[in-house]
Design a protein around this motif. Structure first.
Motif, mmCIF file in Angstrom:
data_model
loop_
_atom_site.group_PDB
_atom_site.id
_atom_site.type_symbol
_atom_site.label_atom_id
_atom_site.label_comp_id
_atom_site.label_asym_id
_atom_site.label_seq_id
_atom_site.Cartn_x
_atom_site.Cartn_y
_atom_site.Cartn_z
ATOM 1 N N MET A 36 -14.402 139.077 101.816
ATOM 2 C CA MET A 36 -14.535 140.494 102.169
ATOM 3 C C MET A 36 -13.188 141.031 102.676
ATOM 4 O O MET A 36 -12.760 142.123 102.301
ATOM 5 N N TYR A 37 -12.510 140.250 103.544
ATOM 6 C CA TYR A 37 -11.186 140.682 104.025
ATOM 7 C C TYR A 37 -10.193 140.743 102.858
ATOM 8 O O TYR A 37 -9.348 141.633 102.776
ATOM 9 N N ARG A 38 -10.319 139.769 101.941
ATOM 10 C CA ARG A 38 -9.445 139.755 100.769
ATOM 11 C C ARG A 38 -9.692 140.997 99.893
ATOM 12 O O ARG A 38 -8.756 141.594 99.364
ATOM 13 N N VAL A 104 -11.076 147.469 111.082
ATOM 14 C CA VAL A 104 -11.488 146.749 109.867
ATOM 15 C C VAL A 104 -12.519 145.685 110.247
ATOM 16 O O VAL A 104 -13.562 145.540 109.612
ATOM 17 N N ARG A 105 -12.240 144.957 111.331
ATOM 18 C CA ARG A 105 -13.170 143.907 111.769
ATOM 19 C C ARG A 105 -14.519 144.509 112.148
ATOM 20 O O ARG A 105 -15.566 143.976 111.785
ATOM 21 N N THR A 106 -14.497 145.618 112.871
ATOM 22 C CA THR A 106 -15.758 146.237 113.297
ATOM 23 C C THR A 106 -16.596 146.600 112.075
ATOM 24 O O THR A 106 -17.802 146.315 112.035
ATOM 25 N N ASP A 124 -19.427 131.811 106.240
ATOM 26 C CA ASP A 124 -18.195 131.125 106.628
ATOM 27 C C ASP A 124 -17.066 132.116 106.886
ATOM 28 O O ASP A 124 -17.002 133.175 106.274
ATOM 29 N N GLY A 125 -16.209 131.762 107.862
ATOM 30 C CA GLY A 125 -15.109 132.661 108.213
ATOM 31 C C GLY A 125 -14.309 132.133 109.383
ATOM 32 O O GLY A 125 -14.029 130.924 109.472
ATOM 33 N N ARG A 126 -13.928 133.024 110.298
ATOM 34 C CA ARG A 126 -13.110 132.642 111.462
ATOM 35 C C ARG A 126 -13.812 132.984 112.780
ATOM 36 O O ARG A 126 -13.557 132.358 113.800
ATOM 37 N N ASP A 127 -14.644 134.032 112.742
ATOM 38 C CA ASP A 127 -15.242 134.572 113.972
ATOM 39 C C ASP A 127 -16.768 134.546 113.895
ATOM 40 O O ASP A 127 -17.438 135.314 114.567
HETATM 41 O O1 DC Z 1 -11.178 132.266 104.419
HETATM 42 P P1 DC Z 1 -10.071 133.014 103.671
HETATM 43 O O2 DC Z 1 -8.806 132.213 103.564
HETATM 44 O O3 DC Z 1 -10.527 133.511 102.352
HETATM 45 O O4 DC Z 1 -9.758 134.301 104.583
HETATM 46 C C1 DC Z 1 -8.713 135.202 104.294
HETATM 47 C C2 DC Z 1 -8.196 135.813 105.592
HETATM 48 O O5 DC Z 1 -9.200 136.645 106.161
HETATM 49 C C3 DC Z 1 -7.822 134.801 106.677
HETATM 50 O O6 DC Z 1 -6.439 134.551 106.712
HETATM 51 C C4 DC Z 1 -8.300 135.401 107.950
HETATM 52 C C5 DC Z 1 -9.250 136.488 107.570
HETATM 53 N N1 DC Z 1 -10.642 136.258 107.995
HETATM 54 C C6 DC Z 1 -11.003 136.679 109.255
HETATM 55 O O7 DC Z 1 -10.153 137.159 110.013
HETATM 56 N N2 DC Z 1 -12.289 136.571 109.648
HETATM 57 C C7 DC Z 1 -13.214 136.045 108.861
HETATM 58 N N3 DC Z 1 -14.484 135.973 109.280
HETATM 59 C C8 DC Z 1 -12.857 135.574 107.573
HETATM 60 C C9 DC Z 1 -11.542 135.678 107.171
#
Ligand code: DC
Length: 220
Positions: A36-38, A104-106, A124-127
């Motif tokens: 989604m961020y991509r 963007v995150r919100t 799956d992600g970071r947060d």
């Molecule tokens: O998982 P990815 O490599 O496809 O994610 C691409 C970028 O998006 C990664 O560098 C950080 C960001 N990201 C994020 O901040 N939060 C998420 N939940 C998923 C990805």
């Protein structure tokens, strides 16, 4: 009972591959939030926006982006199949840059929470453990050494016909690791309630089996 499974970790730790297999085994749906961020980074680039133009990018997400994350993994944005176009090294860095922006995150977190609200998702992600699904029944923090992750990413890229050397990929991974874990908004970090799995010396099947055990315990 359908649970939600949250998987966080740095780039290239195997989150996507493992989530896909889990989704198949459990008959759940995999939501790849990185994609989604991509997609936001790709669409903004197409429109000639810089990755720090927060207001314009948020407006673009709200008014000009029709994003479909299909269950077969294809991603369609405004009718265009962008599944492979968002996987280049350039888009990896652009996504990391755009993901720093609070607005963007919100917007994306709200979409992700709505999608996963009925359970049966592997997100799956970071947060995910901390922000998107703080109540997920199973929480995983998946890591691997930067060198292992670069080797895997190189093999994946070669399969998809994406160019780039091992050294370039390793440098990109290290740069993104730093950026993703040191940003102000929702930095990547392991929450106390997440189970850490280091996949450096594990096969994909071993990681999947370990997560399946955690799911089975929760389903008891
Ligand atoms: O998982 P990815 O490599 O496809 O994610 C691409 C970028 O998006 C990664 O560098 C950080 C960001 N990201 C994020 O901040 N939060 C998420 N939940 C998923 C990805």
């Amino acid at each position: 009972m359908k649970l939600n499974i949250a998987i966080d970790g740095p780039s290239g730790a195997g989150k996507s591959t493992i989530s896909d297999i889990l989704a198949e085994r459990l008959e759940y749906v995999h939501l790849d939030t990185g994609a989604m961020y991509r997609s936001v980074a790709y669409t903004a680039t197409q429109k000639g926006l810089q990755m720090d133009e927060e207001d314009k990018i948020v407006k673009m997400i709200e008014e000009e982006m029709d994003l479909k994350m299909n269950s077969d993994g294809t991603i369609i944005c405004n009718g265009e199949d962008i599944s492979n176009k968002i996987r280049t090294n350039e888009m990896s860095m652009a996504a990391s840059n755009v993901s720093k922006l609070k607005g963007v995150r919100t917007a994306l977190v709200a979409m992700q929470q709505k999608i996963a609200s009925e359970g049966g998702y592997i997100v799956d992600g970071r947060d995910i453990c901390e922000v998107v699904l703080p109540n997920a029944e199973v929480k995983i923090f998946l890591t691997a050494s930067a060198e292992d992750r670069a080797r895997r990413r190189l093999a994946q890229n070669q399969e998809k016909g994406i160019s780039g050397t091992y050294e370039e990929i390793l440098e990109d991974i290290k740069k993104r690791d730093y950026q993703d874990s040191h940003r102000e908004n929702s930095p990547l970090r392991q929450t106390e309630d997440a189970v850490a799995i280091d996949s450096s010396n594990m096969s994909i099947v071993e990681v999947v089996d370990e997560i399946m055990k955690l799911v089975a315990e929760k389903q008891k």
